[in-house]
Design a protein around this motif. Structure first.
Motif, PDB file in Angstrom:
ATOM      1  N   CYS A  70       0.829  -1.204   0.000  1.00 51.40           N
ATOM      2  CA  CYS A  70       0.000   0.000   0.000  1.00 51.40           C
ATOM      3  C   CYS A  70       0.862   1.252   0.000  1.00 51.40           C
ATOM      4  O   CYS A  70       0.595   2.202  -0.746  1.00 51.40           O
ATOM      5  CB  CYS A  70      -0.926  -0.009   1.219  1.00 51.40           C
ATOM      6  SG  CYS A  70      -2.085   1.366   1.275  1.00 51.40           S
ATOM      7  N   GLY A  88       1.174   4.034  -2.945  1.00 53.24           N
ATOM      8  CA  GLY A  88       0.936   5.429  -2.633  1.00 53.24           C
ATOM      9  C   GLY A  88       2.074   6.339  -3.062  1.00 53.24           C
ATOM     10  O   GLY A  88       1.860   7.517  -3.348  1.00 53.24           O
ATOM     11  N   ARG A 122      -2.768  14.448  -4.566  1.00 52.93           N
ATOM     12  CA  ARG A 122      -1.877  13.511  -3.897  1.00 52.93           C
ATOM     13  C   ARG A 122      -0.530  14.197  -3.645  1.00 52.93           C
ATOM     14  O   ARG A 122      -0.026  14.910  -4.511  1.00 52.93           O
ATOM     15  CB  ARG A 122      -1.648  12.272  -4.766  1.00 52.93           C
ATOM     16  CG  ARG A 122      -2.829  11.290  -4.825  1.00 52.93           C
ATOM     17  CD  ARG A 122      -2.428  10.140  -5.720  1.00 52.93           C
ATOM     18  NE  ARG A 122      -3.428   9.099  -5.836  1.00 52.93           N
ATOM     19  CZ  ARG A 122      -3.380   7.931  -5.205  1.00 52.93           C
ATOM     20  NH1 ARG A 122      -2.356   7.663  -4.406  1.00 52.93           N
ATOM     21  NH2 ARG A 122      -4.324   7.030  -5.384  1.00 52.93           N
ATOM     22  N   ALA A 182       0.993   8.278   2.163  1.00 54.10           N
ATOM     23  CA  ALA A 182       0.917   7.293   1.075  1.00 54.10           C
ATOM     24  C   ALA A 182      -0.227   6.313   1.295  1.00 54.10           C
ATOM     25  O   ALA A 182      -1.001   6.010   0.377  1.00 54.10           O
ATOM     26  CB  ALA A 182       2.246   6.540   0.965  1.00 54.10           C
ATOM     27  N   GLU A 206      -3.749   8.209   1.108  1.00 49.91           N
ATOM     28  CA  GLU A 206      -4.105   8.603  -0.253  1.00 49.91           C
ATOM     29  C   GLU A 206      -4.566   7.398  -1.050  1.00 49.91           C
ATOM     30  O   GLU A 206      -5.521   7.485  -1.833  1.00 49.91           O
ATOM     31  CB  GLU A 206      -2.918   9.303  -0.925  1.00 49.91           C
ATOM     32  CG  GLU A 206      -2.672  10.704  -0.378  1.00 49.91           C
ATOM     33  CD  GLU A 206      -1.448  11.389  -0.942  1.00 49.91           C
ATOM     34  OE1 GLU A 206      -1.213  12.556  -0.572  1.00 49.91           O
ATOM     35  OE2 GLU A 206      -0.736  10.765  -1.765  1.00 49.91           O
ATOM     36  N   GLU A 207      -3.912   6.262  -0.861  1.00 49.44           N
ATOM     37  CA  GLU A 207      -4.378   5.036  -1.509  1.00 49.44           C
ATOM     38  C   GLU A 207      -5.771   4.658  -1.013  1.00 49.44           C
ATOM     39  O   GLU A 207      -6.637   4.245  -1.784  1.00 49.44           O
ATOM     40  CB  GLU A 207      -3.399   3.882  -1.229  1.00 49.44           C
ATOM     41  CG  GLU A 207      -2.228   3.806  -2.163  1.00 49.44           C
ATOM     42  CD  GLU A 207      -2.662   3.579  -3.599  1.00 49.44           C
ATOM     43  OE1 GLU A 207      -3.164   2.489  -3.917  1.00 49.44           O
ATOM     44  OE2 GLU A 207      -2.508   4.519  -4.405  1.00 49.44           O
TER      45      GLU A 207
END
Length: 459
Positions: free
Chosen positions: A222, A226, A241, A275, A278-279
C-alpha cells in the motif's frame, strides 16, 4: 467475546472500513444467507436501504457501490478495486444486478438504492437488505450493522448484544488494561507473548506468524503504491496527492530547511502515512488498522522503525502487530473504533494508542510502559470529531493520520523514559473516550453536518 488480531487487521479496500468494507461484507453475508435457504434462484429483485451515517456519507465513502459488489458475491479482501467502477456502470446501464456473480436480477438504482435520513436504534451504521421473488413477494430480509473496523453484526446478534459469534476460550482472556497487566505479571509474559498464546486458540503459531507477515506485506504494498501514484483524488474536492512528490523531495534533500534537517525522521513518518491514506481515499487495496480512516498510522510507525533501526527481524513485525492489537481489543471492547459512534477519537485515537503500544513493545518496554504509551497516545486524541468534508475520507483524514503517527512515536518515547507509573490509566482514558463519544452531538460523528465539513462548505 473473543477478538483476534486478524479481526482488527483485515486486508480490504478504501475508503472506509465501516462504510465500505463493512457494507460489502454485510451484502456478501446476505447472499450467503439466501444460498443457505436455497432462495438464490428465486430472487427477482433486491432492495437496499442505508440508514443513519451510512446514508449521510455513504456516497462519499462508496457505501452504495460496496453493497452492490457484496451482492455480486465479492469480498473486500479479494475484490479487484480497479474493476468496481466499470461493473457499477454496467449495472446502471442494464438495470440488472449479477446476484452472487451469476444470477441476473432487476435493480433500478433510483428505486432500489435508498438512502434514508433516519437512524436505527442499535448503531448509526445500519442497512437493510430485502430480496423479492419474481412475483414481488418478499423472500428474505435482514438488517446489518457495520460497527467499525469492518465488523458486522445482523439484527439477531444486535438484539442479543453480541458483537460476534466467536466463543473461543482464550488462555489469557482480558477485558481491561488492569487485567492485561495483571496477567502479564502473574505469568511472566510480555504483551506480545500473551497475545500470541491467545491467538493459538484459533490457529498454530506458524499460521499466526505467516498471517501477520501477509498483513505487513499488504501494508508495504500500500505504501509503495501510494508513492507511485500522483494526480487528483476522486470525489470532487480536487485534493492533490502529495506522497510521491514528498518522496522525491526526501530522497534529494539537497536544500534541507531547519525543520527538515532536525526532524527528517518525522518527515518519513508523514510520508508513509500520507501514502497509505491517499491510496485509501482512492479506493485502493490496504489494511484496515483498525479502521480505514485511521489505516495509515500503524503501518507508518512500523515503516519508521524498519527504516531507522539497524537490524529488524520478522519477530519485530509480529510482536509490533500483536502488542498493537492488545490495545485495539481494549478500545473495541470498552468503547468503540467507529467514527460514526464516538467520533474520530475512536479511529485515529485508537490507532495512535495501538501504534504507540506496538512501538514501545519492540523497543523493549515493560507491560506497564506499554500501557503508559497507549494511554498517552489515546489521551491526546480525546474529543477528536469525525467531520469529513464532503463525506470523503480525505480532509482532514489524510493529514490527521500523519499527525497521529508522529504523536504515537512521541508517546512511546515518553513512556520509555519513565517506569510505567502514571496518573491516569489506559482504562480510564478508554472509558472517557466512550463517554465523550456519547456526549458528542451526532453532527460531529461521520455525518458531514458539523465541524470542518460545514466550515469548508461555507468557505
Amino acid at each position: 467475546m473473543a477478538i483476534s488480531v486478524f479481526d482488527l487487521f483485515k486486508i480490504g479496500i478504501g475508503p472506509s472500513s465501516s462504510h465500505t468494507v463493512g457494507p460489502m461484507r454485510a451484502a456478501a453475508l446476505f447472499v450467503g444467507a439466501l444460498r443457505e435457504r436455497r432462495m438464490l434462484e428465486r430472487v427477482g429483485r433486491v432492495e437496499v436501504r442505508l440508514y443513519g451515517s451510512l446514508s449521510a456519507t455513504g456516497v462519499g465513502h462508496g457505501s452504495d457501490n460496496a453493497v452492490i459488489m457484496g451482492l455480486m458475491g465479492e469480498w473486500p479482501d479479494s475484490i479487484d478495486p480497479s474493476q468496481i467502477g466499470a461493473r457499477i456502470e454496467a449495472l446502471r446501464s442494464s438495470g440488472q444486478l449479477q446476484l452472487d456473480g451469476r444470477l441476473p436480477v432487476a435493480f433500478d438504482w433510483q428505486r432500489d438504492m435508498l438512502l434514508l435520513d433516519e437512524n436505527l436504534p442499535y448503531h448509526p451504521n445500519a442497512m437493510t437488505l430485502t430480496a423479492f421473488c419474481g412475483e414481488g413477494g418478499e423472500l428474505h430480509s435482514d438488517t446489518y450493522y457495520s460497527i467499525g473496523g469492518g465488523f458486522v453484526v445482523d439484527a439477531e446478534q444486535a438484539s442479543a448484544g453480541q458483537l460476534d459469534q466467536d466463543s473461543a476460550q482464550l488462555p489469557y482472556d482480558f477485558s481491561s488494561g488492569d487485567e492485561l497487566l495483571r496477567l502479564c505479571k502473574q505469568h511472566g509474559l510480555r504483551v506480545s507473548q500473551l497475545m500470541m498464546e491467545n491467538e493459538k486458540a484459533w490457529r498454530s503459531e506458524a499460521e499466526i506468524r505467516a498471517g501477520l507477515m501477509r498483513l505487513w506485506q499488504a501494508m508495504r504494498d500500500c505504501v509503495d503504491n501510494g508513492l507511485k501514484h500522483e494526480g487528483i483524488l476522486p470525489g470532487g474536492l480536487n485534493v492533490k496527492r502529495r506522497a510521491a512528490k514528498l518522496h522525491r523531495s526526501l530522497q534529494e534533500m539537497s536544500k534541507p530547511n531547519v525543520i527538515g534537517s532536525t526532524l527528517s525522521g518525522m518527515e518519513w513518518v508523514n510520508l508513509f502515512a500520507l501514502a497509505v491514506n491517499e491510496e485509501n481515499a482512492a479506493g485502493g487495496r490496504m489494511v484496515t488498522a483498525p479502521t480505514n480512516g485511521a489505516a495509515g498510522i500503524i503501518p507508518a510507525v512500523l515503516h519508521y522503525y524498519v527504516r531507522f533501526s539497524p537490524a529488524v527481524s520478522e519477530a519485530d513485525v509480529v510482536d509490533y502487530l500483536l502488542a498493537a492489537a492488545a490495545v485495539g481489543i481494549l478500545c473495541k471492547k470498552n468503547a468503540s473504533i467507529s467514527g460514526a459512534e464516538v467520533g474520530c477519537q475512536g479511529e485515529v485515537g485508537s490507532a495512535c494508542a495501538m501504534a504507540a503500544a506496538g512501538l514501545a513493545e519492540i523497543l523493549g518496554a515493560t507491560p506497564e510502559q506499554l500501557e503508559n504509551a497507549a494511554e498517552i497516545g489515546l489521551e491526546h486524541n480525546l474529543g477528536l470529531t469525525c467531520d469529513p468534508v464532503g463525506g470523503l475520507v480525505q480532509v482532514p483524514c489524510i493529514e490527521r493520520n500523519a499527525i497521529a503517527a508522529v504523536k504515537a512515536i512521541n508517546a512511546a518515547q515518553m513512556a520509555l523514559r519513565g517506569d510505567g507509573e502514571h496518573f491516569i490509566s489506559l482504562d480510564r482514558v478508554i472509558r472517557t473516550m466512550r463517554d465523550t463519544g456519547a456526549d458528542m452531538h451526532d453532527k460531529y460523528k461521520e455525518t458531514s453536518r458539523g465541524g470542518l465539513a460545514v466550515s469548508a462548505v461555507e468557505c
